[in-house]
Design a protein around this motif. Structure first.
Motif, PDB file in Angstrom:
ATOM      1  N   ARG A 107       0.841  -1.205   0.000  1.00 31.73           N
ATOM      2  CA  ARG A 107       0.000   0.000   0.000  1.00 31.73           C
ATOM      3  C   ARG A 107       0.882   1.263   0.000  1.00 31.73           C
ATOM      4  NH1 ARG A 107      -3.489  -0.766   4.575  1.00 31.73           N
ATOM      5  NH2 ARG A 107      -1.679  -0.006   5.694  1.00 31.73           N
ATOM      6  N   ASN A 108       1.951   1.244   0.806  1.00 29.55           N
ATOM      7  CA  ASN A 108       2.883   2.389   0.810  1.00 29.55           C
ATOM      8  C   ASN A 108       3.501   2.572  -0.561  1.00 29.55           C
ATOM      9  OD1 ASN A 108       2.480   2.764   3.452  1.00 29.55           O
ATOM     10  ND2 ASN A 108       4.328   1.686   4.143  1.00 29.55           N
ATOM     11  N   PHE A 109       3.815   1.469  -1.198  1.00 27.19           N
ATOM     12  CA  PHE A 109       4.521   1.541  -2.482  1.00 27.19           C
ATOM     13  C   PHE A 109       3.638   2.154  -3.560  1.00 27.19           C
ATOM     14  CE2 PHE A 109       6.122   0.129  -6.503  1.00 27.19           C
ATOM     15  CZ  PHE A 109       7.498   0.194  -6.355  1.00 27.19           C
ATOM     16  N   VAL A 110       2.378   1.677  -3.670  1.00 26.71           N
ATOM     17  CA  VAL A 110       1.555   2.136  -4.800  1.00 26.71           C
ATOM     18  C   VAL A 110       0.860   3.472  -4.526  1.00 26.71           C
ATOM     19  CG1 VAL A 110       1.165  -0.159  -5.764  1.00 26.71           C
ATOM     20  CG2 VAL A 110      -0.472   0.779  -4.113  1.00 26.71           C
ATOM     21  N   GLY A 111       0.675   3.778  -3.260  1.00 22.69           N
ATOM     22  CA  GLY A 111       0.020   5.055  -2.936  1.00 22.69           C
ATOM     23  C   GLY A 111      -1.503   4.922  -2.952  1.00 22.69           C
ATOM     24  N   ASN A 112      -2.163   5.938  -2.362  1.00 19.55           N
ATOM     25  CA  ASN A 112      -3.614   5.845  -2.128  1.00 19.55           C
ATOM     26  C   ASN A 112      -4.459   5.829  -3.396  1.00 19.55           C
ATOM     27  OD1 ASN A 112      -3.302   5.606   0.528  1.00 19.55           O
ATOM     28  ND2 ASN A 112      -3.543   7.802   0.981  1.00 19.55           N
ATOM     29  N   GLU A 113      -3.929   6.457  -4.465  1.00 18.49           N
ATOM     30  CA  GLU A 113      -4.752   6.527  -5.690  1.00 18.49           C
ATOM     31  C   GLU A 113      -5.027   5.147  -6.265  1.00 18.49           C
ATOM     32  OE1 GLU A 113      -3.386   9.160  -8.795  1.00 18.49           O
ATOM     33  OE2 GLU A 113      -3.208  10.707  -7.250  1.00 18.49           O
ATOM     34  N   VAL A 114      -4.008   4.310  -6.251  1.00 17.82           N
ATOM     35  CA  VAL A 114      -4.140   2.968  -6.830  1.00 17.82           C
ATOM     36  C   VAL A 114      -4.785   2.001  -5.830  1.00 17.82           C
ATOM     37  CG1 VAL A 114      -2.793   1.032  -7.784  1.00 17.82           C
ATOM     38  CG2 VAL A 114      -2.158   3.389  -8.307  1.00 17.82           C
ATOM     39  N   TRP A 115      -4.617   2.314  -4.538  1.00 20.69           N
ATOM     40  CA  TRP A 115      -5.061   1.383  -3.492  1.00 20.69           C
ATOM     41  C   TRP A 115      -6.575   1.552  -3.255  1.00 20.69           C
ATOM     42  CZ3 TRP A 115      -2.708  -2.741  -1.675  1.00 20.69           C
ATOM     43  CH2 TRP A 115      -3.213  -3.356  -0.530  1.00 20.69           C
ATOM     44  N   THR A 116      -7.367   1.035  -4.159  1.00 19.88           N
ATOM     45  CA  THR A 116      -8.826   1.130  -4.011  1.00 19.88           C
ATOM     46  C   THR A 116      -9.320   0.016  -3.090  1.00 19.88           C
ATOM     47  OG1 THR A 116      -9.140  -0.350  -5.857  1.00 19.88           O
ATOM     48  CG2 THR A 116      -9.064   2.011  -6.379  1.00 19.88           C
ATOM     49  N   ASP A 117     -10.606   0.082  -2.742  1.00 18.21           N
ATOM     50  CA  ASP A 117     -11.171  -0.981  -1.892  1.00 18.21           C
ATOM     51  C   ASP A 117     -11.050  -2.338  -2.575  1.00 18.21           C
ATOM     52  OD1 ASP A 117     -11.770   0.907  -0.078  1.00 18.21           O
ATOM     53  OD2 ASP A 117     -13.934   1.011  -0.528  1.00 18.21           O
ATOM     54  N   GLU A 118     -11.273  -2.326  -3.904  1.00 20.71           N
ATOM     55  CA  GLU A 118     -11.223  -3.601  -4.632  1.00 20.71           C
ATOM     56  C   GLU A 118      -9.804  -4.203  -4.587  1.00 20.71           C
ATOM     57  OE1 GLU A 118     -11.879  -3.401  -8.831  1.00 20.71           O
ATOM     58  OE2 GLU A 118     -12.686  -5.439  -8.921  1.00 20.71           O
ATOM     59  N   VAL A 119      -8.808  -3.317  -4.735  1.00 17.15           N
ATOM     60  CA  VAL A 119      -7.417  -3.798  -4.690  1.00 17.15           C
ATOM     61  C   VAL A 119      -7.121  -4.352  -3.295  1.00 17.15           C
ATOM     62  CG1 VAL A 119      -4.997  -3.047  -4.778  1.00 17.15           C
ATOM     63  CG2 VAL A 119      -6.620  -2.239  -6.499  1.00 17.15           C
ATOM     64  N   GLU A 120      -7.585  -3.637  -2.290  1.00 19.81           N
ATOM     65  CA  GLU A 120      -7.322  -4.083  -0.913  1.00 19.81           C
ATOM     66  C   GLU A 120      -7.911  -5.473  -0.665  1.00 19.81           C
ATOM     67  OE1 GLU A 120      -7.720  -1.257   2.141  1.00 19.81           O
ATOM     68  OE2 GLU A 120      -7.635  -2.770   3.711  1.00 19.81           O
TER      69      GLU A 120
END
Ligand SMILES: Cc1cc2nc3c(=O)[nH]c(=O)nc-3n(C[C@H](O)[C@H](O)[C@H](O)COP(=O)(O)OP(=O)(O)OC[C@H]3O[C@@H](n4cnc5c(N)ncnc54)[C@H](O)[C@@H]3O)c2cc1C
Length: 387
Positions: A107-120
């Motif tokens: 999550r730190n690596f990709v940042g909040n924009e990419v880290w959507t609920d679906e990705v999580e």
């Protein structure tokens, strides 16, 4: 079993790590930092130098994400990985803690924009599956995490290569072609994989062929500092190089340097049987001196007509700094061929009708795979240990 959407989300994320400059190194650093912050007591399980650990971690992740859709490959791999980690004093709870640290690192690596609920959700599902497999395997294995063994012979065959024979404290079963993890007293916590060069026997005798890797942490100590009476720790066997006797194909074995060990163990095991497929073994090195085991291979081929041994070296002459004699190739042995091993082997065709095993340094395996692929060898016929 993960659905295809989950797999593609997780793979896309990992691909972005691989694509970024120093991405894998950053992810691994961030993962271990997170792991040790959340669980300070875990640090003592790892060696002082984490370089190789981080490298292994990223390579294992890459293998796992590549094969997420292949249950038949990924599950045995994860189970082996889980069992193998017991040598560090790790149990199932450590793997579950690892999953949470990896999610935080990613999550730190990709940042909040990419880290959507679906990705999580995709990462949680994937890591739950991976860590459960490893945790269950680690917690349910009944074998000890490692055994003790005493060095009974240490032979410097070359200035940078030793044949080391050990006596295990108790019989350990392994299949010829498997490898084990080894820890030596001079380098605590720095486990390295070695492949036994003989099949297992009831007396618990082991033989390793060890090459000193220049600048390496452990192999120089194995070759130059180990002495008779020294005590090594040996972890349960891993890997699955093997000749499949249920298919009609003959066998092609390609060895580079001490990569000969697991192939030799299988050939010695086959020599105990009355019927065998034909085996072509290419044994290779850079210099003539690297064909250190030619005499034994020649003896094996004399008493086993199904075995053909072909010696190959890149150079015609030994380097000027080589000291000591170079054993002559036995007269009658296939004449020595020259060139890079991949090129030499593929001069004879694609070997598409063979089951193929490659064993050697990571670069030797990669270049040989490349040469085989180029001539159309079906990759499904090829086995090699993890690089
Ligand atoms: C499945 C498996 C089986 C193995 N079996 C054997 C065996 O039977 N005999 C044996 O001698 N080794 C074997 N190895 C290699 C061994 O595990 C170590 O990687 C090797 O001895 C180097 O360890 P090190 O601590 O000295 O070097 P490290 O400190 O781990 O590495 C130092 C540097 O050398 C590079 N390096 C590591 N290994 C090699 C290599 N083989 N050739 C060139 N560069 C390298 C690393 O990338 C790094 O840059 C096996 C490896 C695997 C994965």
């Amino acid at each position: 079993m993960l659905d295809s959407r989950t797999i593609s989300l997780v793979r896309a994320g990992f691909k972005s790590v691989l694509a970024a400059e120093d991405g894998p190194a950053h992810l691994a650093q961030s993962f271990y930092a997170q792991l040790f912050v959340e669980n300070p007591d875990f640090r003592s399980l790892f060696p002082a130098s984490m370089d190789q650990q981080r490298d292994h971690f990223v390579r294992a992740l890459a293998y796992v994400f590549d094969n997420l859709d292949k249950d038949e490959r990924i599950e045995p791999f994860l189970r082996q990985l889980g069992r193998d980690h017991r040598k560090h004093g790790v149990d199932g709870s450590h793997f579950r803690a690892g999953a949470s640290a990896l999610i935080a690192a990613f999550r730190n690596f990709v940042g909040n924009e990419v880290w959507t609920d679906e990705v999580e959700v995709a990462w949680h599902e994937t890591l739950a599956l991976l860590t459960d497999n490893m945790a269950v395997a680690a917690d349910s294995d009944e074998l000890p995490p490692y055994w003790g063994a005493t060095i009974v012979e240490h032979q410097r065959v070359l200035d940078d290569l030793a044949i080391i024979r050990l006596q295990l404290d108790e019989g350990v079963h392994y299949y010829p072609g498997q490898y084990v993890s080894v820890q030596i007293p001079q380098r605590p916590k720095l486990w390295r994989y070695l492949s036994p060069a003989i099949p297992c026997n009831p007396q618990g005798e082991l033989e390793f062929h060890v090459r000193r890797v220049s600048g390496g942490w452990v192999s120089p100590a194995m070759v130059t500092e180990s002495v008779v009476g020294g005590r090594w720790a040996i972890s349960p066997p891993l890997g699955g190089l093997q000749v499949d006797r249920n298919i009609p194909e003959d066998v092609l074995m390609i060895a580079g340097g001490t990569g000969l060990a697991p192939l030799r163990a299988q050939i010695m095991d086959m020599a105990r049987r009355s019927r065998n497929p034909r085996v072509h073994l290419f044994t290779s090195g850079i210099y003539p001196r690297d064909l250190y085991d030619a005499q034994t291979l020649w003896q094996l081929s004399l008493s086993n007509p199904w075995l053909t041994v072909v010696p190959v070296t890149e150079e015609y002459e030994n380097p000027w700094w080589h000291c000591g004699p170079t054993p002559e190739l036995p007269s009658g042995m296939h004449h020595q061929l020259h060139g890079s091993i991949g090129k030499v082997v593929t001069q004879f065709g694609s070997w598409a009708d063979r089951q193929i095993q490659i064993s050697g340094s990571p670069s030797m395996v990669r270049t040989t795979l490349y040469a085989l692929r180029k001539v159309g060898t079906p990759m499904s016929h090829v086995q090699h240990d993890p690089l």
